[in-house]
Design an enzyme around this catalytic site. Structure first.
Site, short mmCIF file in Angstrom:
data_model
loop_
_atom_site.label_atom_id
_atom_site.label_comp_id
_atom_site.label_asym_id
_atom_site.label_seq_id
_atom_site.Cartn_x
_atom_site.Cartn_y
_atom_site.Cartn_z
CD GLU A 203 -3.30 -0.80 1.91
OE1 GLU A 203 -3.30 0.17 2.68
OE2 GLU A 203 -4.27 -1.57 1.77
CD GLU B 288 -4.03 -5.95 3.46
OE1 GLU B 288 -4.91 -5.20 3.93
OE2 GLU B 288 -2.81 -5.74 3.61
C1 NOJ Z 1 -4.68 -2.45 4.70
C2 NOJ Z 1 -3.37 -2.61 5.42
O1 NOJ Z 1 -2.45 -3.20 4.57
C3 NOJ Z 1 -3.50 -3.37 6.72
O2 NOJ Z 1 -2.31 -3.20 7.41
C4 NOJ Z 1 -4.71 -2.90 7.49
O3 NOJ Z 1 -4.79 -3.46 8.75
C5 NOJ Z 1 -5.94 -3.21 6.68
N1 NOJ Z 1 -5.89 -2.47 5.45
C6 NOJ Z 1 -7.26 -2.86 7.36
O4 NOJ Z 1 -7.33 -1.49 7.53
#
Ligand code: NOJ
Length: 487
Positions: free
Chosen positions: A203, A392
């Site tokens: 990200e 994710e």
């Molecule tokens: C994206 C992130 O990569 C992760 O670290 C985070 O906990 C999740 N989103 C949920 O917000």
């Protein structure tokens, strides 16, 4: 059908349980259904996984020679973390990793995505490696393989060594990019005999803007737009250098790609004009990172819009940034932009999002299941990739432990069921999504929200460190067993 009967019994018992009179325990944890021979579900060999990241679960921040990360410092600034907690202990996964891997196995997952804490392996970011730090990941990888679970490794999930922030301003300097390349080479040399899939940076879209633009994430800076754009460029450069390091130092066959929170664009209504507009929007709104990685150039519209704030770069940078990848990892949670066609500008218009748009237990986490259909479909088309992984997807919930000690997170199940149905719609149409990593295996340290926002399939009591499967764990186990969304 006996199955039917137990479902009805369950409904009845659940009603009683709400009144505190009975526990539906056994029927909730019903055995997952066997995969039908011709399930009409996901493709064979679809990779089912879950994900976590180092700072969010490991704890043990001062053990075995780990150096400080920017998050260790950031969480200590009063007011930065909503509930005042830190990742100092988090899930104590550093010590409990065997127990946690057993949970991954319990779900029937074939894959597990974790990240390496850079400051564990290089306490100062560069220089002398810390063998004890690497050893943890050796143990973790071995334990995963012992349990028949493929390790998917992320090189950077935001825990930058503080030393690099102090000495070079972190991602403000290309020094950090080069050092990241060296760190990637070291990890490649030591782990790719067993780890076959590597994500570079997690990200960029978040850590650059939140960390350096609006100061919500570590290192907490609020720099002008020109610098933020330069830092985004540096993050793309770091990605490219890591890809090259993996190629040069990894075992043959090691696969590598980004894991990006793509700015998600969806046609507001499915018409050919809107679909085309959403495609343009997806490219343009991701021009600063994913598009330059995949195409080797910044788009004209991006450069024009950035104007004097555009990043400075060389042709050589663009070559490195666009080093060919093996797959594209997409973190997909919420619909960000509903798009309609427009005859103005680049040809698209994002619609305003109404206040009443439904969301999960995080304000930002809007529920738009079609996001996971449209975004991979459009991304595959724009960037001509034949391997996308959902690196994710998941949801936060107001998970309450009921009197019977269980967590009936039917809202998370609703979210997952709908997203997975849309993902299956995509794979059925031939969109090349090859796998899915559910965020998260267990509740953990959710950055600025601390331990307040829970995303896990397993509930974690952070006082006792007891893990308890939520109802969604049974749901996901059933999905995996059936290899189909209709679970
Ligand atoms: C994206 C992130 O990569 C992760 O670290 C985070 O906990 C999740 N989103 C949920 O917000």
């Amino acid at each position: 059908m006996p199955d039917e009967v137990s479902r009805r019994q369950f409904a009845k018992l659940a009603g009683l349980s709400a009144a505190g009179m009975a526990s539906p325990a056994s029927s909730v944890e019903a055995k997952p259904a066997a995969a039908p021979r011709d399930s009409g579900g996901f493709p064979q060999n679809f990779v089912w996984g879950t994900a976590t990241s180092s700072y969010q679960v490991e704890g043990a921040v001062n053990e075995d020679g780990r150096g400080a990360s920017i998050w260790d410092k950031f969480v200590r600034i009063p007011g930065k973390i909503e509930d005042g907690t830190t990742g100092d202990h988090a899930n104590e996964h550093y010590h409990r990793y065997k127990e946690d891997i057993a949970l991954v196995r319990e779900l029937g997952c074939k894959a597990y995505r974790f990240s390496v804490a850079w400051p564990r392996v290089f306490p100062d970011g560069d220089g002398k490696p810390n063998p004890k730090g690497l050893d943890f990941y050796n143990r973790l990888v071995d334990e995963l393989l012992k349990n028949g679970i493929e390790p998917w490794l992320t090189l950077y999930h935001w825990d930058l060594p503080q030393s690099l922030q102090d000495r070079f301003g972190g991602w403000r300097s290309t020094e950090t990019c080069k050092i990241f390349g060296d760190y990637a080479a070291y990890v490649a040399e030591h782990l790719t005999d067993r780890v076959k899939n590597v994500f570079t940076l997690n990200e960029s879209g978040r850590f650059v803007y939140f960390g350096y633009g609006i100061g919500i994430d570590a290192p907490g800076l609020t720099l002008p737009q020109a610098e933020v754009n330069q830092i985004r460029h540096n993050s793309a450069l770091a990605h490219g250098l890591a890809v090259q390091a993996l190629r040069a130092h990894g075992r043959r066959g090691t696969r590598v790609g980004p894991a990006e929170n793509i700015d998600a664009c969806i046609p507001a209504i499915d018409t050919p004009e809107n679909v085309r507009a959403a495609e343009i929007a997806l490219r343009e709104l991701n021009a600063g990172y994913l598009n330059v990685i995949m195409t080797g150039r910044y788009t004209d519209a991006f450069l024009k819009y950035a104007g004097a704030d555009a990043p400075k770069y060389t042709e050589a940078d663009l070559k490195i940034i666009s080093s060919p990848v093996d797959f594209v990892g997409l973190n997909i949670y919420s619909p960000q932009h509903y798009i309609v066609a427009s005859d103005q500008g680049a040809g698209f218009m994002p619609l305003p999002i109404p206040k009443s748009f439904p969301h999960m237990n995080s304000d930002w986490l809007r529920v738009g299941p079609e996001t996971i259909y449209w975004v991979p479909k459009l991304a595959a088309k724009i960037w001509k990739t034949n391997a996308i992984y959902i690196s994710e997807n998941g949801a936060s919930g107001d998970d309450q432990v009921t009197q019977d000690g269980k967590i009936y997170d039917t809202d998370r199940i609703m979210y997952l069921r709908n997203y997975l149905a849309q993902l299956q719609r995509a794979t059925t149409e031939g969109v090349p999504v090859r796998g899915y990593f559910l965020w998260s295996l267990m509740d953990n340290f959710e950055w600025v929200y601390g331990l307040n926002k829970r995303f896990g399939l397993y509930h974690v009591n952070f006082d006792t460190q007891v893990r308890t499967p939520k109802l969604s764990a049974s749901f996901y186990r059933n999905v995996i067993a059936k290899n189909a969304a209709g679970a």
